[in-house]
Motif scaffolding. Structure first.
Motif, PDB file in Angstrom:
ATOM      1  N   GLU A 178       0.817  -1.220   0.043  1.00  0.00           N
ATOM      2  CA  GLU A 178       0.060   0.183   0.043  1.00  0.00           C
ATOM      3  C   GLU A 178       0.752   1.259  -0.053  1.00  0.00           C
ATOM      4  O   GLU A 178       0.424   2.347  -0.575  1.00  0.00           O
ATOM      5  CB  GLU A 178      -0.962  -0.040   1.113  1.00  0.00           C
ATOM      6  CG  GLU A 178      -2.244   1.037   1.220  1.00  0.00           C
ATOM      7  CD  GLU A 178      -3.151   0.700   2.035  1.00  0.00           C
ATOM      8  OE1 GLU A 178      -3.644  -0.424   2.285  1.00  0.00           O
ATOM      9  OE2 GLU A 178      -3.582   1.702   2.800  1.00  0.00           O
ATOM     10  N   PRO A 179       2.062   1.293   0.693  1.00  0.00           N
ATOM     11  CA  PRO A 179       2.901   2.521   0.519  1.00  0.00           C
ATOM     12  C   PRO A 179       3.518   2.906  -0.838  1.00  0.00           C
ATOM     13  O   PRO A 179       4.045   4.009  -1.013  1.00  0.00           O
ATOM     14  CB  PRO A 179       3.944   2.073   1.550  1.00  0.00           C
ATOM     15  CG  PRO A 179       3.387   1.141   2.417  1.00  0.00           C
ATOM     16  CD  PRO A 179       2.569   0.384   1.612  1.00  0.00           C
ATOM     17  N   GLY A 180       3.439   1.973  -1.526  1.00  0.00           N
ATOM     18  CA  GLY A 180       3.857   2.263  -3.062  1.00  0.00           C
ATOM     19  C   GLY A 180       5.107   1.958  -3.559  1.00  0.00           C
ATOM     20  O   GLY A 180       6.051   2.591  -4.179  1.00  0.00           O
ATOM     21  N   PRO A 181       5.981   0.949  -2.907  1.00  0.00           N
ATOM     22  CA  PRO A 181       7.145   0.684  -3.167  1.00  0.00           C
ATOM     23  C   PRO A 181       7.729   0.459  -4.569  1.00  0.00           C
ATOM     24  O   PRO A 181       6.804  -0.174  -5.115  1.00  0.00           O
ATOM     25  CB  PRO A 181       7.748  -0.456  -1.968  1.00  0.00           C
ATOM     26  CG  PRO A 181       6.677  -1.126  -1.806  1.00  0.00           C
ATOM     27  CD  PRO A 181       5.452  -0.074  -1.935  1.00  0.00           C
ATOM     28  N   VAL A 182       8.791   0.646  -5.107  1.00  0.00           N
ATOM     29  CA  VAL A 182       9.352  -0.119  -5.967  1.00  0.00           C
ATOM     30  C   VAL A 182       9.576  -1.517  -5.989  1.00  0.00           C
ATOM     31  O   VAL A 182       9.912  -1.866  -4.855  1.00  0.00           O
ATOM     32  CB  VAL A 182      10.669   0.657  -6.649  1.00  0.00           C
ATOM     33  CG1 VAL A 182      11.465  -0.099  -7.825  1.00  0.00           C
ATOM     34  CG2 VAL A 182      10.587   2.099  -6.978  1.00  0.00           C
ATOM     35  N   LEU A 183       9.056  -2.012  -7.148  1.00  0.00           N
ATOM     36  CA  LEU A 183       9.229  -3.602  -6.796  1.00  0.00           C
ATOM     37  C   LEU A 183      10.352  -4.260  -7.845  1.00  0.00           C
ATOM     38  O   LEU A 183      10.592  -3.762  -8.817  1.00  0.00           O
ATOM     39  CB  LEU A 183       7.952  -4.333  -6.979  1.00  0.00           C
ATOM     40  CG  LEU A 183       6.649  -4.032  -6.305  1.00  0.00           C
ATOM     41  CD1 LEU A 183       5.530  -4.741  -6.692  1.00  0.00           C
ATOM     42  CD2 LEU A 183       7.106  -4.013  -4.555  1.00  0.00           C
ATOM     43  N   LEU A 184      10.780  -5.421  -7.520  1.00  0.00           N
ATOM     44  CA  LEU A 184      11.794  -6.093  -8.501  1.00  0.00           C
ATOM     45  C   LEU A 184      10.633  -7.557  -8.670  1.00  0.00           C
ATOM     46  O   LEU A 184      10.672  -8.439  -7.805  1.00  0.00           O
ATOM     47  CB  LEU A 184      13.128  -6.331  -7.800  1.00  0.00           C
ATOM     48  CG  LEU A 184      13.866  -5.500  -7.687  1.00  0.00           C
ATOM     49  CD1 LEU A 184      15.407  -5.823  -7.151  1.00  0.00           C
ATOM     50  CD2 LEU A 184      14.334  -4.684  -9.187  1.00  0.00           C
ATOM     51  N   VAL A 185      10.427  -7.552 -10.010  1.00  0.00           N
ATOM     52  CA  VAL A 185       9.287  -8.634 -10.264  1.00  0.00           C
ATOM     53  C   VAL A 185      10.237  -9.855 -11.106  1.00  0.00           C
ATOM     54  O   VAL A 185      10.781  -9.349 -11.972  1.00  0.00           O
ATOM     55  CB  VAL A 185       8.163  -8.136 -11.196  1.00  0.00           C
ATOM     56  CG1 VAL A 185       7.262  -9.187 -11.529  1.00  0.00           C
ATOM     57  CG2 VAL A 185       7.279  -7.060 -10.464  1.00  0.00           C
ATOM     58  N   THR A 186       9.973 -11.093 -10.378  1.00  0.00           N
ATOM     59  CA  THR A 186      10.651 -12.049 -11.059  1.00  0.00           C
ATOM     60  C   THR A 186       9.760 -12.813 -11.809  1.00  0.00           C
ATOM     61  O   THR A 186       8.763 -13.222 -11.186  1.00  0.00           O
ATOM     62  CB  THR A 186      11.627 -12.844  -9.917  1.00  0.00           C
ATOM     63  OG1 THR A 186      10.552 -13.328  -9.028  1.00  0.00           O
ATOM     64  CG2 THR A 186      12.977 -12.127  -9.416  1.00  0.00           C
ATOM     65  N   THR A 187      10.313 -13.552 -12.933  1.00  0.00           N
ATOM     66  CA  THR A 187       9.470 -14.798 -13.720  1.00  0.00           C
ATOM     67  C   THR A 187      10.630 -15.716 -13.835  1.00  0.00           C
ATOM     68  O   THR A 187      11.714 -15.610 -13.751  1.00  0.00           O
ATOM     69  CB  THR A 187       8.858 -14.072 -14.702  1.00  0.00           C
ATOM     70  OG1 THR A 187       9.906 -13.398 -15.608  1.00  0.00           O
ATOM     71  CG2 THR A 187       7.837 -13.000 -14.824  1.00  0.00           C
ATOM     72  N   ALA A 188       9.879 -16.875 -14.260  1.00  0.00           N
ATOM     73  CA  ALA A 188      10.907 -17.902 -14.705  1.00  0.00           C
ATOM     74  C   ALA A 188      10.099 -18.892 -15.904  1.00  0.00           C
ATOM     75  O   ALA A 188       8.909 -19.193 -15.794  1.00  0.00           O
ATOM     76  CB  ALA A 188      11.433 -18.858 -13.571  1.00  0.00           C
ATOM     77  N   ARG A 189      11.049 -18.961 -17.028  1.00  0.00           N
ATOM     78  CA  ARG A 189      10.132 -19.900 -18.130  1.00  0.00           C
ATOM     79  C   ARG A 189      11.426 -20.843 -18.779  1.00  0.00           C
ATOM     80  O   ARG A 189      12.535 -20.010 -18.959  1.00  0.00           O
ATOM     81  CB  ARG A 189       9.715 -18.847 -18.969  1.00  0.00           C
ATOM     82  CG  ARG A 189       9.021 -19.444 -20.055  1.00  0.00           C
ATOM     83  CD  ARG A 189       8.356 -18.484 -21.133  1.00  0.00           C
ATOM     84  NE  ARG A 189       7.523 -18.997 -22.204  1.00  0.00           N
ATOM     85  CZ  ARG A 189       7.158 -18.450 -23.267  1.00  0.00           C
ATOM     86  NH1 ARG A 189       7.857 -17.187 -23.464  1.00  0.00           N
ATOM     87  NH2 ARG A 189       6.648 -19.107 -24.196  1.00  0.00           N
ATOM     88  N   LYS A 190      11.014 -22.110 -18.866  1.00  0.00           N
ATOM     89  CA  LYS A 190      11.885 -22.826 -19.357  1.00  0.00           C
ATOM     90  C   LYS A 190      13.336 -22.723 -18.789  1.00  0.00           C
ATOM     91  O   LYS A 190      14.346 -22.637 -19.473  1.00  0.00           O
ATOM     92  CB  LYS A 190      12.293 -22.672 -20.906  1.00  0.00           C
ATOM     93  CG  LYS A 190      10.817 -22.834 -21.602  1.00  0.00           C
ATOM     94  CD  LYS A 190      10.772 -22.474 -23.173  1.00  0.00           C
ATOM     95  CE  LYS A 190       9.493 -22.596 -23.672  1.00  0.00           C
ATOM     96  NZ  LYS A 190       9.584 -22.075 -25.226  1.00  0.00           N
ATOM     97  N   GLY A 191      13.652 -22.681 -17.452  1.00  0.00           N
ATOM     98  CA  GLY A 191      14.874 -22.504 -16.940  1.00  0.00           C
ATOM     99  C   GLY A 191      15.444 -21.457 -16.831  1.00  0.00           C
ATOM    100  O   GLY A 191      16.634 -21.299 -16.179  1.00  0.00           O
ATOM    101  N   HIS A 192      14.747 -20.310 -17.315  1.00  0.00           N
ATOM    102  CA  HIS A 192      15.617 -19.069 -17.328  1.00  0.00           C
ATOM    103  C   HIS A 192      14.661 -17.955 -16.433  1.00  0.00           C
ATOM    104  O   HIS A 192      13.513 -17.778 -16.729  1.00  0.00           O
ATOM    105  CB  HIS A 192      15.959 -18.473 -18.772  1.00  0.00           C
ATOM    106  CG  HIS A 192      16.742 -19.156 -19.839  1.00  0.00           C
ATOM    107  ND1 HIS A 192      18.069 -19.245 -19.546  1.00  0.00           N
ATOM    108  CD2 HIS A 192      16.434 -20.076 -20.691  1.00  0.00           C
ATOM    109  CE1 HIS A 192      18.593 -20.030 -20.198  1.00  0.00           C
ATOM    110  NE2 HIS A 192      17.544 -20.687 -21.138  1.00  0.00           N
TER     111      HIS A 192
END
Lengths: 178, 178
Positions: free
Chosen positions: B16-30
């Motif tokens: 709710e305070p609105g921080p910058v995020l680091l969003v991770t994903t993973a696909r086919k081992g990467h």
């Protein structure tokens, strides 16, 4: 507070940090205001803002009926008033009078600007597809106002359960990001 | 960083305070990571989070294919790495290696936690109705992790054009708000 027009291309920089907002609506001659932190930018220009307005709020009915609102951004000196606004309902109280907030006519919408807030964004509802399920409205900012004297606004950021983080100092990086 | 499970009912207080995020994903081992500030809470519990992931980002394809991601919350000491992550593409670079970020296995999703972040939220996509038009995903947080030693996180809040506000002090009010 003397505000000037802010170019719409600059609006995202006000909302992206996640400040608490005071959202105003007006219907049948009655203006209302609520506190709100559940919002996010969805497009740079024209600026689109996603915004949750719970169906439990008096403002919800006015927003649905008029499809207009103003997102006003308070700073820390308004903390007591923000808390007050957030803990009573416009069904029973004239919150402008009770909390000493001054409504000013907007240029493009029927809801008022709040004079004591350092910035005000006049908005129209442009998408209600997620309204029934999530109370989520997509707003377009059609006119933006700012007190240009406020360079590093000490905005409020709600951390839950009545705890508010006050905006700290700003670091300028050389990042080539928008 | 030693993290423990955070009850899902407490998640909203992190976002709710609105921080910058680091969003991770993973696909086919990467695995990949991107910086992101356009998000908002949409429900307390189970916690729902609205999130913009532009179709220009390499992460978009992975999110659409796997419907999973992790929202990691960095603090100010990671500023240089956040800027680095935000200004290059995972199409060409292993950003974990390049910026010294440590991926750790999540419990419920295939995307990794970032060890250096003080909190990590494992998410699944639950609604894509606004995806085509706005790149907007509704996520459900299914598992949350936090470093309990961090009481007042110095989160980053992007003000646009490479300027980052660092979270200031927290004021506790007696407001009866959630």
């Amino acid at each position: 507070m003397a505000k000037k027009i802010l170019p719409l291309s600059r609006v995202y920089g006000l909302l992206e940090p996640g400040p608490v907002l005071l959202v105003t609506t007006a219907r049948k001659g009655h203006a209302n205001v609520m506190a709100q932190s559940w919002h996010c930018m969805m497009e740079f220009e024209p600026p689109l803002v996603g915004c949750l307005i719970s169906g439990r709020n008096h403002s919800f009915d006015a927003l649905v009926a008029t499809r207009e609102c103003v997102l006003n951004i308070p700073t820390a000196k308004l903390l007591d008033r923000v808390v007050g606004v957030g803990t009573c309902s416009g069904r029973r109280v004239d919150k402008f009078a009770k909390f000493g907030l001054t409504p000013k006519p907007a240029a493009a919408v029927g809801a008022p600007l709040i004079d004591e807030c350092y910035a005000s964004l006049e908005c129209r509802v442009v998408d209600t597809r997620l309204m029934n399920r999530y109370n989520f409205f997509v707003l377009e900012v059609v006119k933006a106002w700012i007190d240009a004297a406020v360079k590093e606004p000490r905005t409020l950021h709600h951390r839950g359960r009545g705890r508010f983080m006050v905006a700290g100092k700003t670091i300028r990086t050389r990042a080539k990001v928008k």
